[in-house]
Design an enzyme around this catalytic site. Sequence first.
Site, mmCIF file in Angstrom:
data_model
loop_
_atom_site.group_PDB
_atom_site.id
_atom_site.type_symbol
_atom_site.label_atom_id
_atom_site.label_comp_id
_atom_site.label_asym_id
_atom_site.label_seq_id
_atom_site.Cartn_x
_atom_site.Cartn_y
_atom_site.Cartn_z
ATOM 1 N N HIS A 19 10.871 3.757 -2.716
ATOM 2 C CA HIS A 19 11.374 3.837 -1.350
ATOM 3 C C HIS A 19 12.744 4.511 -1.332
ATOM 4 C CE1 HIS A 19 8.775 0.454 0.277
ATOM 5 N NE2 HIS A 19 8.785 0.101 -1.002
ATOM 6 N N GLU B 105 13.780 0.471 -4.342
ATOM 7 C CA GLU B 105 14.479 1.282 -3.347
ATOM 8 C C GLU B 105 15.512 2.167 -4.041
ATOM 9 O OE1 GLU B 105 14.141 1.147 0.023
ATOM 10 O OE2 GLU B 105 13.116 -0.773 0.379
ATOM 11 N N HIS C 147 6.585 5.301 -0.565
ATOM 12 C CA HIS C 147 6.221 4.487 0.590
ATOM 13 C C HIS C 147 5.412 5.312 1.593
ATOM 14 C CE1 HIS C 147 7.760 1.229 3.632
ATOM 15 N NE2 HIS C 147 6.480 1.120 3.381
ATOM 16 N N ASP D 160 9.841 7.651 3.763
ATOM 17 C CA ASP D 160 10.641 7.549 2.537
ATOM 18 C C ASP D 160 9.753 7.548 1.290
ATOM 19 O OD1 ASP D 160 9.959 4.836 3.639
ATOM 20 O OD2 ASP D 160 10.851 4.163 1.764
HETATM 21 ZN ZN ZN Z 1 10.243 2.185 2.337
#
Ligand code: ZN
Length: 188
Positions: A38, A120, A159, A169
């Site tokens: 992400h 992330e 994602h 993303d």
């Molecule tokens: Zn995401």
Amino acid sequence: MVLAIDSATGLIADVRQVLSPHFDARPAGAVPELLVIHGISLPPGEFGGPWIDRLFTGTLPWEAHPYFMEIKGLCASAHALIRRDGQIVQYVPFGERAWHAGKSQYGGRSACNDFSIGVELEGTDDTPYTDAQYEQLIALTVALLAAYPSISEDAIVGHSDIAPGRKTDPGPSFDWSRYRTQLATMRQ
Ligand SMILES: [Zn+2]
């Protein structure tokens, strides 16, 4: 950089741990089979600051920024974050289910949180991710593939791949070819 993951606890050794209440157990018998990458920044386009930690720990002061009001009440987390300078923060043990993917589908299965790990990168869809982030993401991927052999190297997606039309993303700024090439080199 070599990272070690204790598969009993699901924790990365020697990284910053900011444990989130936003997780629950995976369904019975579910194991990590997918790695989801992400991109996030809070507020969007601004880097640094405490806001991602605050969002993932349920302590974001919604009134502190107009964008925070837009996402007011959002209950989300990821297993880990890699900041612009390469610092890794872990929020949820990998054996648990983090709340990162939302409505999603992979290989005909829905609810990807059940069987995935979410990482992330602090960034945006159109700002190049940093060298330090690639280095740490590759080190983390190597460690995850070693600790969780149930994840195959092919089962690494963005994602946007599992929630097309809803999520963009990590965006065009993420260089998949660079990541996959370096990952393959590291795993030889
Ligand atoms: Zn995401």
